[in-house]
Design a protein around this motif. Structure first.
Motif, PDB file in Angstrom:
ATOM      1  N   VAL A 141       0.844  -1.202   0.000  1.00  0.00           N
ATOM      2  CA  VAL A 141       0.000   0.000   0.000  1.00  0.00           C
ATOM      3  C   VAL A 141       0.877   1.248   0.000  1.00  0.00           C
ATOM      4  CG1 VAL A 141      -1.672   1.340   1.320  1.00  0.00           C
ATOM      5  CG2 VAL A 141      -1.951  -1.136   1.097  1.00  0.00           C
ATOM      6  N   ALA A 142       1.907   1.261   0.832  1.00  0.00           N
ATOM      7  CA  ALA A 142       2.797   2.425   0.909  1.00  0.00           C
ATOM      8  C   ALA A 142       3.494   2.673  -0.420  1.00  0.00           C
ATOM      9  CB  ALA A 142       3.825   2.217   2.024  1.00  0.00           C
ATOM     10  N   GLU A 143       3.916   1.601  -1.082  1.00  0.00           N
ATOM     11  CA  GLU A 143       4.577   1.756  -2.387  1.00  0.00           C
ATOM     12  C   GLU A 143       3.613   2.321  -3.419  1.00  0.00           C
ATOM     13  OE1 GLU A 143       7.388   1.719  -5.456  1.00  0.00           O
ATOM     14  OE2 GLU A 143       7.643   1.567  -3.268  1.00  0.00           O
ATOM     15  N   TYR A 144       2.383   1.838  -3.427  1.00  0.00           N
ATOM     16  CA  TYR A 144       1.401   2.354  -4.383  1.00  0.00           C
ATOM     17  C   TYR A 144       1.074   3.823  -4.115  1.00  0.00           C
ATOM     18  CZ  TYR A 144       0.118  -1.664  -7.269  1.00  0.00           C
ATOM     19  OH  TYR A 144       0.122  -2.674  -8.198  1.00  0.00           O
ATOM     20  N   LEU A 145       1.007   4.224  -2.862  1.00  0.00           N
ATOM     21  CA  LEU A 145       0.740   5.628  -2.555  1.00  0.00           C
ATOM     22  C   LEU A 145       1.864   6.521  -3.081  1.00  0.00           C
ATOM     23  CD1 LEU A 145      -0.670   5.306   1.085  1.00  0.00           C
ATOM     24  CD2 LEU A 145      -1.958   5.829  -1.000  1.00  0.00           C
ATOM     25  N   SER A 146       3.101   6.075  -2.897  1.00  0.00           N
ATOM     26  CA  SER A 146       4.231   6.827  -3.434  1.00  0.00           C
ATOM     27  C   SER A 146       4.224   6.801  -4.955  1.00  0.00           C
ATOM     28  CB  SER A 146       5.546   6.252  -2.906  1.00  0.00           C
ATOM     29  OG  SER A 146       5.640   6.391  -1.501  1.00  0.00           O
ATOM     30  N   LEU A 147       3.871   5.670  -5.532  1.00  0.00           N
ATOM     31  CA  LEU A 147       3.794   5.553  -6.982  1.00  0.00           C
ATOM     32  C   LEU A 147       2.766   6.527  -7.556  1.00  0.00           C
ATOM     33  CD1 LEU A 147       4.321   4.143  -9.713  1.00  0.00           C
ATOM     34  CD2 LEU A 147       2.634   2.405  -9.019  1.00  0.00           C
ATOM     35  N   ILE A 148       1.603   6.615  -6.932  1.00  0.00           N
ATOM     36  CA  ILE A 148       0.565   7.534  -7.411  1.00  0.00           C
ATOM     37  C   ILE A 148       1.076   8.978  -7.376  1.00  0.00           C
ATOM     38  CG2 ILE A 148      -1.706   8.498  -6.855  1.00  0.00           C
ATOM     39  CD1 ILE A 148      -2.481   5.620  -5.929  1.00  0.00           C
ATOM     40  N   ASN A 149       1.790   9.333  -6.318  1.00  0.00           N
ATOM     41  CA  ASN A 149       2.377  10.670  -6.246  1.00  0.00           C
ATOM     42  C   ASN A 149       3.335  10.919  -7.408  1.00  0.00           C
ATOM     43  OD1 ASN A 149       1.186  11.860  -3.999  1.00  0.00           O
ATOM     44  ND2 ASN A 149       2.652  10.958  -2.573  1.00  0.00           N
ATOM     45  N   ASP A 150       4.201   9.949  -7.676  1.00  0.00           N
ATOM     46  CA  ASP A 150       5.195  10.108  -8.738  1.00  0.00           C
ATOM     47  C   ASP A 150       4.543  10.158 -10.117  1.00  0.00           C
ATOM     48  OD1 ASP A 150       7.136  10.158  -6.820  1.00  0.00           O
ATOM     49  OD2 ASP A 150       7.950   8.166  -7.260  1.00  0.00           O
ATOM     50  N   LEU A 151       3.517   9.344 -10.330  1.00  0.00           N
ATOM     51  CA  LEU A 151       2.827   9.359 -11.616  1.00  0.00           C
ATOM     52  C   LEU A 151       2.088  10.675 -11.822  1.00  0.00           C
ATOM     53  CD1 LEU A 151       1.362   5.734 -11.759  1.00  0.00           C
ATOM     54  CD2 LEU A 151       3.281   6.643 -13.080  1.00  0.00           C
ATOM     55  N   ALA A 152       1.514  11.204 -10.751  1.00  0.00           N
ATOM     56  CA  ALA A 152       0.785  12.466 -10.854  1.00  0.00           C
ATOM     57  C   ALA A 152       1.713  13.608 -11.235  1.00  0.00           C
ATOM     58  CB  ALA A 152       0.081  12.776  -9.541  1.00  0.00           C
ATOM     59  N   ALA A 153       3.003  13.480 -10.890  1.00  0.00           N
ATOM     60  CA  ALA A 153       3.967  14.544 -11.165  1.00  0.00           C
ATOM     61  C   ALA A 153       4.562  14.474 -12.562  1.00  0.00           C
ATOM     62  CB  ALA A 153       5.090  14.482 -10.132  1.00  0.00           C
ATOM     63  N   LEU A 154       4.264  13.424 -13.312  1.00  0.00           N
ATOM     64  CA  LEU A 154       4.820  13.294 -14.655  1.00  0.00           C
ATOM     65  C   LEU A 154       4.226  14.332 -15.607  1.00  0.00           C
ATOM     66  CD1 LEU A 154       4.823   9.417 -15.171  1.00  0.00           C
ATOM     67  CD2 LEU A 154       6.798  10.892 -14.771  1.00  0.00           C
ATOM     68  N   ASN A 155       4.969  14.619 -16.660  1.00  0.00           N
ATOM     69  CA  ASN A 155       4.451  15.440 -17.750  1.00  0.00           C
ATOM     70  C   ASN A 155       3.482  14.566 -18.540  1.00  0.00           C
ATOM     71  OD1 ASN A 155       3.944  17.149 -19.842  1.00  0.00           O
ATOM     72  ND2 ASN A 155       5.988  17.008 -20.749  1.00  0.00           N
ATOM     73  N   ARG A 156       2.192  14.804 -18.374  1.00  0.00           N
ATOM     74  CA  ARG A 156       1.197  13.905 -18.954  1.00  0.00           C
ATOM     75  C   ARG A 156       0.111  14.706 -19.657  1.00  0.00           C
ATOM     76  NH1 ARG A 156      -2.594  11.962 -14.080  1.00  0.00           N
ATOM     77  NH2 ARG A 156      -2.406  13.739 -12.703  1.00  0.00           N
ATOM     78  N   SER A 157       0.514  15.369 -20.714  1.00  0.00           N
ATOM     79  CA  SER A 157      -0.409  16.189 -21.485  1.00  0.00           C
ATOM     80  C   SER A 157      -1.551  15.337 -22.007  1.00  0.00           C
ATOM     81  CB  SER A 157       0.317  16.853 -22.651  1.00  0.00           C
ATOM     82  OG  SER A 157       1.372  17.668 -22.181  1.00  0.00           O
ATOM     83  N   ALA A 158      -2.754  15.905 -21.991  1.00  0.00           N
ATOM     84  CA  ALA A 158      -3.924  15.186 -22.501  1.00  0.00           C
ATOM     85  C   ALA A 158      -3.750  14.890 -23.987  1.00  0.00           C
ATOM     86  CB  ALA A 158      -5.183  16.011 -22.274  1.00  0.00           C
ATOM     87  N   LEU A 159      -4.211  13.732 -24.419  1.00  0.00           N
ATOM     88  CA  LEU A 159      -4.118  13.351 -25.821  1.00  0.00           C
ATOM     89  C   LEU A 159      -5.304  13.917 -26.586  1.00  0.00           C
ATOM     90  CD1 LEU A 159      -3.067   9.620 -25.290  1.00  0.00           C
ATOM     91  CD2 LEU A 159      -1.599  11.610 -25.630  1.00  0.00           C
ATOM     92  N   PRO A 160      -5.089  14.391 -27.802  1.00  0.00           N
ATOM     93  CA  PRO A 160      -6.177  14.991 -28.587  1.00  0.00           C
ATOM     94  C   PRO A 160      -7.358  14.039 -28.750  1.00  0.00           C
ATOM     95  CG  PRO A 160      -4.051  15.396 -29.630  1.00  0.00           C
ATOM     96  CD  PRO A 160      -3.803  14.417 -28.521  1.00  0.00           C
ATOM     97  N   GLY A 161      -8.544  14.492 -28.374  1.00  0.00           N
ATOM     98  CA  GLY A 161      -9.757  13.703 -28.560  1.00  0.00           C
ATOM     99  C   GLY A 161      -9.954  12.586 -27.569  1.00  0.00           C
ATOM    100  N   ILE A 162      -9.086  12.475 -26.565  1.00  0.00           N
ATOM    101  CA  ILE A 162      -9.168  11.389 -25.590  1.00  0.00           C
ATOM    102  C   ILE A 162      -9.252  11.991 -24.189  1.00  0.00           C
ATOM    103  CG2 ILE A 162      -7.983   9.385 -24.615  1.00  0.00           C
ATOM    104  CD1 ILE A 162      -6.688   9.013 -27.390  1.00  0.00           C
ATOM    105  N   ASP A 163     -10.322  11.656 -23.462  1.00  0.00           N
ATOM    106  CA  ASP A 163     -10.560  12.244 -22.149  1.00  0.00           C
ATOM    107  C   ASP A 163      -9.970  11.423 -21.005  1.00  0.00           C
ATOM    108  OD1 ASP A 163     -11.995  14.321 -23.320  1.00  0.00           O
ATOM    109  OD2 ASP A 163     -13.888  13.206 -23.221  1.00  0.00           O
TER     110      ASP A 163
END
Length: 318
Positions: A76-98
């Motif tokens: 659980v602790a690893e996943y919580l840290s993982l979610i934080n790290d993924l949220a910080a990535l450069n993750r621009s929305a893809l055209p036409g995909i929500d």
């Protein structure tokens, strides 16, 4: 069906063979084709590269069949840290995909489902913790499928938490004889279902054994999902289901924002890029962590080409 599949799946359950293979230095080079690395830092580098290529990611911290509460807590602790790290990535929305570009995939057995003292309740509460964090970070969560003995408990947890997190995804395996009915039941408004063929060794009375039977079941299940009100996630590398998904989406008036393709890291990279380049939503399932043995052996059992690659690498390195 690949005649070596039963042998490979048996190897996945062999502690002796696991010790032998994980002790070979060259094995690490081969694992890296299918596993992003053992650390979160390695995973994040791979995930960012995939996002930069116009694809989405679903990240799995490898581990399953936890029978120790402290290990479940650590997961659980690893996943919580993982979610934080993924949220910080450069993750621009893809055209036409929500859809959110980043997702985590989690096995309930890694969250304590098999613990002796009310394991399902423990796993459900741990999943609730992850979903609460993910909702704050705009990260999706999908519950992975495991062997058929866990299906009822896993789907019960998904049903319970969908009341709080209607976007919570679930994985259904087309080789199970029950799955077509599960697809019809679980494809209601707002639902997300990842449909895969299945990767565990299952008895004949609960699972189709022949390749053509599994493919036929997959297409029937795909029909049920496309005609439903949810968001189908088409997890396959096979050309026929990929083409059929496109046809069924058109017939049900689904645009590219209302379903997605999913493929494994290290498998058919060119096809992933082709679909993404055509404006399709493509999500890559990216595992990481030290507990890679069971995952790798199931990938080898699924596709003879993977086994050929593995054996060729062993010969070339020896």
């Amino acid at each position: 069906m690949n005649p070596l599949r039963p042998l490979i799946l048996a190897a996945a359950e062999s502690p002796r063979l696991k010790r032998a293979l994980t002790g070979i230095p060259i094995t690490a080079d081969i694992v890296r084709r299918f596993v992003a690395g053992e650390t979160r830092a390695e995973l994040i580098e791979v995930a960012q590269a995939l996002l930069d290529s116009g694809r989405m990611v679903s990240v799995d911290f490898l581990g399953e069949n936890t029978t120790d509460r402290s290990q479940a807590d650590a997961t659980v602790a690893e996943y919580l840290s993982l979610i934080n790290d993924l949220a910080a990535l450069n993750r621009s929305a893809l055209p036409g995909i929500d859809a959110p570009p980043v997702e985590v995939s989690v096995k309930l057995s890694a969250l304590g489902q098999a613990l002796p003292d009310d394991g399902p309740a423990t796993a459900t509460e741990n999943l609730r913790i992850l979903c609460t964090k993910a909702a704050q970070a705009d990260v999706w969560v999908t519950v992975d499928a495991e062997d058929h003995t866990t299906t009822d408990a896993t789907l019960a947890t998904v049903r319970e938490l969908r009341g709080e997190f209607p976007w919570l995804g679930a994985v259904l395996q087309a080789y199970l004889r029950r799955t077509e009915a599960d697809c019809r039941e679980l494809s209601g408004p707002g639902s997300r279902i990842r449909l895969c063929k299945g990767a565990y060794r299952e008895p004949h009375d609960v699972a189709f054994q022949r390749a053509y039977e599994v493919t036929e079941s997959y297409l029937r299940c795909l029909d049920a999902l496309m005609l439903g009100d949810g968001y189908p996630m088409v997890a396959t590398h096979d050309p026929e289901p990929i083409a059929d998904a496109e046809d069924r989406a058109a017939e049900s008036d689904r645009g590219p924002d209302r379903f997605e393709y999913q493929m494994l890291y290290g498998v058919r990279d060119a096809e992933q890029s082709r679909l993404a380049g055509e404006g399709r939503a493509v999500r890559v399932y990216v595992p990481y962590g030290s507990q890679w043995y069971g995952y790798l052996t199931r990938r080898l059992a699924e596709r003879p080409a993977n086994l050929t690659f593995f054996l060729r690498a062993l010969v070339s390195k020896s």
